[in-house]
Design a protein around this motif. Structure first.
Motif, PDB file in Angstrom:
ATOM      1  N   SER A  11      -4.614  -5.516 -12.535  1.00 61.41           N
ATOM      2  CA  SER A  11      -5.593  -6.594 -12.264  1.00 61.41           C
ATOM      3  C   SER A  11      -5.754  -6.935 -10.702  1.00 61.41           C
ATOM      4  CB  SER A  11      -4.908  -8.171 -13.068  1.00 61.41           C
ATOM      5  OG  SER A  11      -3.966  -8.414 -12.004  1.00 61.41           O
ATOM      6  N   GLY A  12      -4.568  -6.707  -9.867  1.00 58.93           N
ATOM      7  CA  GLY A  12      -4.670  -7.212  -8.593  1.00 58.93           C
ATOM      8  C   GLY A  12      -5.115  -6.095  -7.632  1.00 58.93           C
ATOM      9  N   HIS A  13      -5.176  -4.621  -8.098  1.00 61.79           N
ATOM     10  CA  HIS A  13      -5.279  -3.702  -6.935  1.00 61.79           C
ATOM     11  C   HIS A  13      -6.575  -3.434  -6.464  1.00 61.79           C
ATOM     12  CE1 HIS A  13      -1.052  -2.183  -6.757  1.00 61.79           C
ATOM     13  NE2 HIS A  13      -1.033  -3.552  -6.612  1.00 61.79           N
ATOM     14  N   ARG A  14      -7.702  -3.861  -7.358  1.00 59.92           N
ATOM     15  CA  ARG A  14      -9.234  -3.162  -6.873  1.00 59.92           C
ATOM     16  C   ARG A  14      -9.376  -3.732  -5.489  1.00 59.92           C
ATOM     17  NH1 ARG A  14     -12.131  -3.996 -12.137  1.00 59.92           N
ATOM     18  NH2 ARG A  14     -10.541  -2.910 -12.934  1.00 59.92           N
ATOM     19  N   GLU A  15      -9.285  -5.181  -5.290  1.00 60.04           N
ATOM     20  CA  GLU A  15      -9.619  -5.657  -4.043  1.00 60.04           C
ATOM     21  C   GLU A  15      -8.622  -5.197  -2.807  1.00 60.04           C
ATOM     22  OE1 GLU A  15      -8.859  -9.838  -4.395  1.00 60.04           O
ATOM     23  OE2 GLU A  15     -10.721 -10.118  -5.955  1.00 60.04           O
ATOM     24  N   LEU A  16      -7.434  -4.705  -2.979  1.00 58.71           N
ATOM     25  CA  LEU A  16      -6.523  -4.168  -1.964  1.00 58.71           C
ATOM     26  C   LEU A  16      -7.387  -2.729  -1.746  1.00 58.71           C
ATOM     27  CD1 LEU A  16      -4.266  -4.081  -0.408  1.00 58.71           C
ATOM     28  CD2 LEU A  16      -3.068  -3.204  -2.283  1.00 58.71           C
ATOM     29  N   PHE A  17      -7.419  -1.945  -2.541  1.00 63.84           N
ATOM     30  CA  PHE A  17      -8.260  -0.561  -2.471  1.00 63.84           C
ATOM     31  C   PHE A  17      -9.432  -0.678  -1.698  1.00 63.84           C
ATOM     32  CE2 PHE A  17      -5.198   0.988  -5.759  1.00 63.84           C
ATOM     33  CZ  PHE A  17      -4.512   1.844  -4.749  1.00 63.84           C
ATOM     34  N   ILE A  18     -10.193  -1.549  -1.922  1.00 59.96           N
ATOM     35  CA  ILE A  18     -11.551  -1.876  -1.376  1.00 59.96           C
ATOM     36  C   ILE A  18     -11.305  -2.292   0.138  1.00 59.96           C
ATOM     37  CG2 ILE A  18     -13.490  -3.527  -1.085  1.00 59.96           C
ATOM     38  CD1 ILE A  18     -13.571  -3.559  -4.251  1.00 59.96           C
ATOM     39  N   ALA A  19     -10.287  -3.055   0.566  1.00 52.29           N
ATOM     40  CA  ALA A  19     -10.054  -3.525   1.607  1.00 52.29           C
ATOM     41  C   ALA A  19      -9.378  -2.290   2.559  1.00 52.29           C
ATOM     42  CB  ALA A  19      -9.016  -4.609   1.809  1.00 52.29           C
ATOM     43  N   MET A  20      -8.523  -1.283   1.867  1.00 53.27           N
ATOM     44  CA  MET A  20      -8.245  -0.333   2.638  1.00 53.27           C
ATOM     45  C   MET A  20      -9.203   0.677   3.049  1.00 53.27           C
ATOM     46  SD  MET A  20      -4.657   0.213   0.335  1.00 53.27           S
ATOM     47  CE  MET A  20      -4.498   2.124   0.975  1.00 53.27           C
ATOM     48  N   GLU A  21     -10.049   0.863   2.153  1.00 52.14           N
ATOM     49  CA  GLU A  21     -11.211   1.670   2.172  1.00 52.14           C
ATOM     50  C   GLU A  21     -12.081   1.313   3.442  1.00 52.14           C
ATOM     51  OE1 GLU A  21     -14.504   3.458  -0.710  1.00 52.14           O
ATOM     52  OE2 GLU A  21     -12.478   3.573  -1.451  1.00 52.14           O
ATOM     53  N   LYS A  22     -12.354   0.131   3.468  1.00 54.70           N
ATOM     54  CA  LYS A  22     -13.119  -0.537   4.603  1.00 54.70           C
ATOM     55  C   LYS A  22     -12.373  -0.415   5.895  1.00 54.70           C
ATOM     56  CE  LYS A  22     -15.292  -4.937   4.692  1.00 54.70           C
ATOM     57  NZ  LYS A  22     -15.421  -6.496   3.938  1.00 54.70           N
ATOM     58  N   ALA A  23     -11.108  -0.499   5.965  1.00 54.28           N
ATOM     59  CA  ALA A  23     -10.352  -0.441   7.282  1.00 54.28           C
ATOM     60  C   ALA A  23      -9.974   0.988   7.619  1.00 54.28           C
ATOM     61  CB  ALA A  23      -9.091  -1.185   7.065  1.00 54.28           C
TER      62      ALA A  23
END
Lengths: 150, 150
Positions: A26-38
């Motif tokens: 549930s919680g990791h999609r946004e994290l991975f998007i943020a990591m990709e962006k950074a």
DNA sequence: TATTGTTATACTCTATAACTATA
DNA sequence: TATAGTTATAGAGTATAACAATA
């Protein structure tokens, strides 16, 4: 000599397993998007993590050991962090073969942002629980956390 | 309108976060060793997972969607599983462009073995808890699991 | 033409090996 | 000689692009 039967432990393990799976998916999609962006790799985030929490500068070898990855992998990973000003790398004056690395303020901030995202995912799921369920879970986890030193 | 304060939710989220981290780091070493020995990639294990639990054969596209990976990645991953007899792949008679894949008995067994390893890691950590802690955790999780349909 | 899956190619990340510099 | 870190090279796994077969 457990006061809890094996079946009960098994059932609890299965429940924890299911609970974790749910939280992780549930919680990791946004994290991975943020990591990709950074433009940060998983290894770079992990490196930032231990460097952010380290009391003192660490050698690359120490980071390598802590993460269980090869020295070249860490060397390249940290190199990217240094280039973006998230980590400071300098010669160890007492052994000039060794390099000491530290998270910079910006590096700590970057890690905090990502960590907060991960926490937000968990909080969202927890907020879906009934108040009574939250209280029971909090009451059950708190002593465990304390006893395990987390 | 929550009957639980935001600070309480935050504290609980942090506890869950710490608990999960502990579980993940504690139980996964043996799992990865077993995966390496079986020469299965993470994607292949995940593919075996959803195929083992699927009621009906799935198209490669469906597996690709379910795992959020590209069709080529799934195609190659499943190809390896087919070659080792863990998955059956056959043309969809109703649309011959499509291939239907199913976990074989051996494939299901392989997944069960790996899943059991992961569960064992969690159980080991749970067994370290005091009986009272186990009971409180079980009591707190059971209704949550039931309500979330896990 | 559009779609399903495969094959070709390029990219990222990692590990082992070779190398540089200090010890 | 031995060790810390870097650079060279190879391998695994993924994605996009090009392709084949079918709809």
């Amino acid at each position: 000599m457990p006061a809890v039967s094996e079946e009960t432990t098994d059932a609890l393990a299965r429940d924890v397993f299911a609970f974790i799976n749910r939280l992780l998916t549930s919680g990791h999609r946004e994290l991975f998007i943020a990591m990709e962006k950074a433009e940060l790799s998983i290894t770079q985030v992990k490196s930032l993590h231990i460097l952010s929490e380290a009391e003192e500068p660490m050698s690359l070898g120490a980071v390598s050991d802590a993460l269980g990855l090869s020295l070249p992998a860490i060397s390249r990973s940290v190199d990217g962090l240094v280039q973006r000003g998230l980590v400071k790398r300098e010669e160890d004056p007492r052994d000039r073969r060794s390099k000491l690395v530290t998270a910079t303020g910006r590096g700590r901030a970057a890690y905090e942002r990502l960590s907060a995202l991960r926490l937000a995912g968990i909080r969202t799921m927890i907020a879906e629980l009934e108040p009574g369920e939250q209280q029971a879970l909090a009451a059950a986890l708190a002593p465990v956390i304390r006893r395990l030193g987390l």
